[in-house]
Design an enzyme around this catalytic site. Structure first.
Site, PDB file in Angstrom:
ATOM      1  CD  GLU A  60      -1.908  -2.336   1.335  1.00 23.94           C
ATOM      2  OE1 GLU A  60      -0.759  -2.670   1.696  1.00 23.94           O
ATOM      3  OE2 GLU A  60      -2.841  -3.144   1.184  1.00 23.94           O
ATOM      4  CG  HIS A 129     -10.568  -7.258   7.187  1.00 19.14           C
ATOM      5  ND1 HIS A 129      -9.295  -7.173   7.632  1.00 19.14           N
ATOM      6  CD2 HIS A 129     -10.522  -7.971   6.028  1.00 19.14           C
ATOM      7  CE1 HIS A 129      -8.489  -7.829   6.794  1.00 19.14           C
ATOM      8  NE2 HIS A 129      -9.207  -8.317   5.815  1.00 19.14           N
TER       9      HIS A 129
END
Lengths: 325, 316
Positions: A60, A129
């Site tokens: 990322e 998440h």
């Protein structure tokens, strides 16, 4: 007018922009071959090729940083983060870099960059998440933060984001992707920074966004049966925040409740209420309130998750408490 | 490099040296705020490296980046004015020492986060590649940066996407105030880069010609679609990490010995061996001094930014 899912609406926006502007390209994990884990980029790889639809490694920091570099030299990248929780891996690139490079360069650079990610819980995906970070990003000068709740708004706002010429955090919600709504076939833009009254009312102003907006509308239907007529405002953009629409509404209803899925502590609700009291406390006939997730990590078991994230019932009870005052 | 090019490089290195000396003086007089991370002793990496690039190639560097920025083409006046917080600074007073930027010369920014500019250079390389340009991007960073995660992420990405990227690790043996060998598993950092599958070499960073040659070759390969190259430029940081660093982590003798090998004197000796007269060298140094003096005069005569300026340029 066609009915599309939220994911299909986003797909249309991307497809149209990539067709008309060769500088636009997308990258992220599983977005190419796989078409995106929530199908948002479905078919784009086949249509536009691997140059413009790039599957990235699980890096990322590097791919958000690369998007920044590409944006600095004339490209218009749209980066997908698989889960907003992973934005933290790229936090330096988003907060120290993307938000600030133009300013630190005295305006000699611009970053036409969109970072898309889905937030939220309600599926038992666990604490890493399921988070919501819009308040964190809204507090960073230099980031535009958008969070649509309907397929119609999603398409128009993503198109606007891709044309904003500035870093945009475009927030989707994992439980919104397969909701359906009417979406015009042609390309259109919804202005950034403009809230919308999704349900007109008279007795209280409920401000919300993203998935909680749908829960607020459900709550409003239940409240209507009890004779409480709630006005529901969809912020659509978190930063810049359209406080004028909120104030105008409260000038008629005199009551304010803000509802969001992010943790209540230091959230967008707190910000709106602070502004309410700064701008026009005299409009309120009862103390303003906010509702958000309880202050614990988000658990997995359904009964536990439902105890932490705001439910329709919680919104109804919160409105009733405000009305009673 | 031709003799003329070497003389230009000599003067340029002196400009950087005198710029840093001037900043140190201003700092000690209390005329500069914030931090200052001098690159004294490392001028050949910047000047040689940029000599190996074309003018429209892209570059990122770190907060020890005054030399890289000036070598790439940032106006010395604009740099000095930025240090003095003037409206005529390259960032109008909003960036300061650590964020020199000038896209018109391909300088995409100096960064306060040691490895953060590496993916930016990779992205610029990607942008050049996608727009079918023959431009390359070069990232300067120190050996401290090779221990940050995004360094590794970017090296992998650059190989996978075959990016026209030149990575230059400026190894000056100290990561801030700690000897790098105490905190780095592979002190020959180019071996890490080689492990990612790209050509990787060590170069004498105090030799302007060696730097220029190595960067030019890497840039040519990148332009021809052969992907990224990693160069480790061996050098030495003659001053402390930043202004006020008491330098307790190294001996004075070590610094004195390193000064014998410093790049400006080295190039001077080399030019003399090629037949350049001492007066000519002195003249080049004087010209460099005049450039910096002019920049200081310009900066001190420039206005302060209006307070309203603080509220401009967040967004396009």
């Amino acid at each position: 007018m066609p009915t599309l899912t939220f994911a299909q609406a986003l797909n249309q926006s991307l497809r149209h922009e990539m067709t008309t502007d060769p500088r636009v390209f997308v990258m992220g994990e599983d977005i190419g071959h796989h078409g995106g884990i929530f199908t948002v980029t479905k078919g784009l790889w086949e249509e536009f090729g691997a140059e413009r639809v790039r599957d990235t490694p699980i890096s990322e920091s590097a791919f958000v940083g690369a998007a920044i570099g590409a944006a600095m030299v004339g490209m218009r990248p749209v980066v997908e983060l698989l889960f907003m929780d992973f934005a933290l891996v790229a936090a330096d690139q988003i907060v120290n870099q993307a938000a600030k490079l133009r300013y630190m360069a005295g305006g000699t650079l611009s970053l036409p960059l969109v970072i898309r990610a889905q937030q939220g819980g309600g599926r038992g995906n666990g604490a890493q998440h399921s988070q919501s970070f819009e308040a964190w990003f809204a507090q960073v000068p230099g980031l535009i933060v958008i969070a649509p709740s309907t397929p119609h708004d999603a398409k128009g706002l993503l198109t606007a984001a891709m044309r904003a010429n500035n870093p945009v955090i475009f927030i989707e919600h994992k439980l919104l992707y397969f909701t359906r709504g009417e979406v015009p076939e042609e390309e259109y833009v919804i202005p950034i920074g403009k809230a919308e009254i999704k349900r007109a009312g008279t007795d209280i102003t409920i401000v919300s966004y993203s998935r909680q907006l749908l829960l607020a509308l459900q709550a409003a239907e239940e409240l209507a049966q009890q004779g409480i007529n709630a006005e529901v405002i969809d912020l659509r953009t978190i930063e810049p925040l359209d406080m004028d629409t909120v104030l105008e509404s409260v000038s008629r209803t005199h009551r304010l409740l803000v509802v969001h899925e992010a943790h209540a502590n230091c959230g967008v609700g707190a910000e709106i209420i602070a502004r309410m009291y700064e701008c026009a406390p005299q409009l309120l006939s009862a103390p303003a309130r906010r509702l958000g997730a309880k202050h614990v990590p988000i658990p997995v078991a359904e009964s536990l998750e439902n105890a932490v994230l705001p439910q329709v019932r919680d919104i109804v009870e919160a409105v009733q408490a405000v009305i009673k005052v | 490099m031709t003799q003329d090019q070497l003389m230009v490089a000599y003067r340029q290195m002196w400009v950087i040296r005198k710029f840093e000396e001037t900043i140190r003086d201003l700092y000690q007089q209390g005329k500069i705020r914030g931090s200052f991370h001098p690159c004294v002793g490392q001028e050949a990496v910047a000047v040689g490296g940029c000599a190996g690039l074309q003018r429209d190639d892209y570059m990122t560097c770190t907060y020890r980046g005054h030399g890289h920025a000036i070598a790439k083409g940032l106006s010395v006046r604009a740099a000095m004015a930025e240090m003095l917080g003037r409206a005529t600074g390259c960032s109008k007073g909003k960036g300061g020492s650590m964020h020199f930027t000038d896209p018109s010369v391909g300088l995409l920014g100096a960064n306060a986060i040691v490895a953060a500019g590496i993916p930016h250079a990779a992205g610029a390389a990607l942008g050049a590649q996608m727009q079918k340009q023959k431009r390359v991007a070069l990232a300067f960073f120190g050996e401290g940066a090779v221990n940050q995660g995004v360094f590794h992420e970017t090296l992998n990405l650059a190989v996978v996407w075959n990016l026209p990227l030149v990575l230059v690790c400026e190894n000056n043996l100290y990561s801030e105030m700690t000897p790098s060998h105490e905190t780095t598993s592979t002190v020959e950092t180019y071996k890490r880069a080689a492990a990612y599958g790209m050509p990787a070499y060590s170069v004498d960073g105090n030799d302007v010609e060696a730097m220029a040659g190595a960067v030019a070759e890497a840039a040519t390969n990148a332009r021809e679609g052969k992907g990224p190259t990693y160069l480790e430029a061996r050098t030495y940081r003659l001053w402390g990490h930043m202004m006020g660093d008491p330098e307790v982590y190294r001996t004075k003798d070590e610094v004195i010995a390193a000064r014998e090998r410093e790049p400006i004197a080295r190039l001077g000796s080399h030019l003399q061996m090629l037949g350049v007269k001492t007066e000519t060298l002195t003249d080049l140094e004087d010209k460099a001094a005049a450039i910096v003096t002019d920049a200081l005069t310009f900066a001190e005569a420039s206005p302060l930014p209006d307070a309203q300026e603080a509220f401009e340029d967040t967004f396009a």
